[in-house]
Scaffold this motif. Structure first.
Motif, PDB file in Angstrom:
ATOM      1  N   PRO A  76       0.827  -1.214   0.000  1.00  0.00           N
ATOM      2  CA  PRO A  76       0.000   0.000   0.000  1.00  0.00           C
ATOM      3  C   PRO A  76       0.860   1.262   0.000  1.00  0.00           C
ATOM      4  O   PRO A  76       2.005   1.254   0.446  1.00  0.00           O
ATOM      5  CB  PRO A  76      -0.791  -0.116   1.308  1.00  0.00           C
ATOM      6  N   ILE A  77       0.233   2.316  -0.508  1.00  0.00           N
ATOM      7  CA  ILE A  77       0.936   3.606  -0.559  1.00  0.00           C
ATOM      8  C   ILE A  77       1.038   4.174   0.855  1.00  0.00           C
ATOM      9  O   ILE A  77       0.070   4.173   1.621  1.00  0.00           O
ATOM     10  CB  ILE A  77       0.187   4.585  -1.479  1.00  0.00           C
ATOM     11  N   LYS A  78       2.211   4.638   1.186  1.00  0.00           N
ATOM     12  CA  LYS A  78       2.434   5.200   2.507  1.00  0.00           C
ATOM     13  C   LYS A  78       1.720   6.542   2.647  1.00  0.00           C
ATOM     14  O   LYS A  78       1.637   7.330   1.700  1.00  0.00           O
ATOM     15  CB  LYS A  78       3.933   5.403   2.753  1.00  0.00           C
ATOM     16  N   ASN A  79       1.163   6.786   3.832  1.00  0.00           N
ATOM     17  CA  ASN A  79       0.539   8.070   4.106  1.00  0.00           C
ATOM     18  C   ASN A  79       1.601   9.157   4.269  1.00  0.00           C
ATOM     19  O   ASN A  79       2.766   8.871   4.575  1.00  0.00           O
ATOM     20  CB  ASN A  79      -0.308   7.998   5.379  1.00  0.00           C
ATOM     21  N   VAL A  80       1.165  10.409   4.076  1.00  0.00           N
ATOM     22  CA  VAL A  80       2.068  11.543   4.255  1.00  0.00           C
ATOM     23  C   VAL A  80       2.387  11.696   5.738  1.00  0.00           C
ATOM     24  O   VAL A  80       1.480  11.728   6.582  1.00  0.00           O
ATOM     25  CB  VAL A  80       1.435  12.839   3.715  1.00  0.00           C
ATOM     26  N   ARG A  81       3.648  11.750   6.031  1.00  0.00           N
ATOM     27  CA  ARG A  81       4.084  11.880   7.416  1.00  0.00           C
ATOM     28  C   ARG A  81       4.450  13.335   7.699  1.00  0.00           C
ATOM     29  O   ARG A  81       5.165  13.969   6.929  1.00  0.00           O
ATOM     30  CB  ARG A  81       5.284  10.981   7.693  1.00  0.00           C
ATOM     31  N   SER A  82       3.926  13.842   8.781  1.00  0.00           N
ATOM     32  CA  SER A  82       4.232  15.217   9.171  1.00  0.00           C
ATOM     33  C   SER A  82       5.507  15.257  10.003  1.00  0.00           C
ATOM     34  O   SER A  82       5.741  14.394  10.851  1.00  0.00           O
ATOM     35  CB  SER A  82       3.073  15.821   9.977  1.00  0.00           C
TER      36      SER A  82
END
Length: 328
Positions: A145-151
């Motif tokens: 799966p595509i990784k979520n944007v990390r802040s």
């Protein structure tokens, strides 16, 4: 005739022999540190030339362009010089990469042999073949799966310069505010009343100007400058109007609140217009206009002098009339 042909033939064979000798003396080579890379990986191309200390002047290395036939030059070093077995060895390393998969050749490279400042021969390296492979992908595995944007966590030191600038601006602003508030205010200097009334000073100056006869002597510009300066100085002292610092139009605007002066607005406008044209546009008014300008200045001063002074002059005139009547 036959001797000339023999001599030319000998010279030709000598030149060919020299060329073969120079080519045999210079040894050039090209090699790589690997013959197989993957797309985007790098390979080193090492070029070398062995030159005898005597017999050959110099060797010019090939100049590869930054991009050529499926290859890109990433970097290149300068020429390194060393000595081995009585010979000079020159070497240069180029870093290459390729983004096209396949089997690609590095072409044969030409080295020029220099003698006495000119190219006398050339030497060539062998061509090289390098395999450029792709990255193997295992299709049997499921897609991840595509990784979520990390802040990224907030860090003060990433913005310390902005805080420092803002803090400095605030400190400077507070300092300026305190300085201007605490600075002692300059006392307003009230103009002292002249010993001689302003209207008398103006009338005296106009009379003196009339006696000097400037326009009759050809100094028209000075004549009108003196008239307007006398009136402006009079307005400043009598009505507190900064007339000396204003243009003609500004002066006409500032006399509106002063009723007695505004009553002479048309006469003053006519005088200032002629004066400006004479001073700045090099207009040459007629003698009648010269006389009228001075007369207008007298009329303006007489009309605008204080009412008390007008009453005193009227009283003096009446007294003089009574005395003259009694004498008769």
């Amino acid at each position: 005739m036959g001797k000339q042909i023999i001599v030319k033939t000998l010279i030709l064979f000598a030149m060919l022999g020299y060329g073969f000798a120079s080519q045999a003396q210079v040894q050039v080579s090209a090699r790589t540190d690997t013959d197989h890379i993957r797309i985007g990986e790098q390979v080193k191309l090492i070029l070398s030339a062995t030159v005898p200390n005597q017999g050959v002047g110099n060797v010019v290395f090939p100049q590869l362009p930054d991009s050529f036939s499926h290859w890109e030059v990433v970097s290149r070093t300068g020429l390194d010089t060393s000595a081995a077995n009585g010979n000079k060895v020159f070497q240069q390393t180029l870093v290459l990469t390729s983004f096209d998969s396949g089997s690609w050749d590095l072409p044969a490279l030409k080295f020029d042999v220099l003698n006495n400042g000119g190219v006398t021969d050339s030497a060539f390296t062998d061509s090289l073949r390098i395999e450029v492979g792709t990255v193997a992908v295992d299709t049997t595995k499921a897609f991840k799966p595509i990784k979520n944007v990390r802040s990224v966590p907030w860090n003060f030191w990433d913005y310390w310069l902005y805080f420092a600038i803002g803090f400095s601006v605030i400190i400077i602003g507070i300092g300026l505010l305190v300085y201007f508030r605490s600075r002692p205010k300059k006392a307003v200097v009230k103009p002292t009343a002249p010993a001689v009334p302003p209207y008398e000073v103006a009338l005296l100056a106009l009379k003196q100007l009339r006696e000097e006869k400037l326009w009759q002597q050809g100094d028209v510009k000075q004549y009108y400058t003196r008239i307007t300066d006398v009136l402006r100085a009079y307005f400043e002292q009598q009505f507190n109007i900064p007339a000396l610092e204003q243009t003609s139009e500004e002066l006409l605007q500032h006399i509106k609140p002063v009723t007695v002066l505004n009553q002479q607005r048309d006469r003053l406008r006519d005088l200032l217009t002629v004066a400006d044209l004479a001073k700045f546009a090099k207009l040459h008014p007629t003698p009648e206009e010269h006389e009228r300008a001075l007369a207008q200045a007298f009329e303006i001063v007489e009309w605008t002098k204080p009412a008390v002074e007008k009453a005193k002059e009227a009283e003096k005139t009446n007294d003089a009339g009574k005395t003259e009547g009694a004498g008769n």
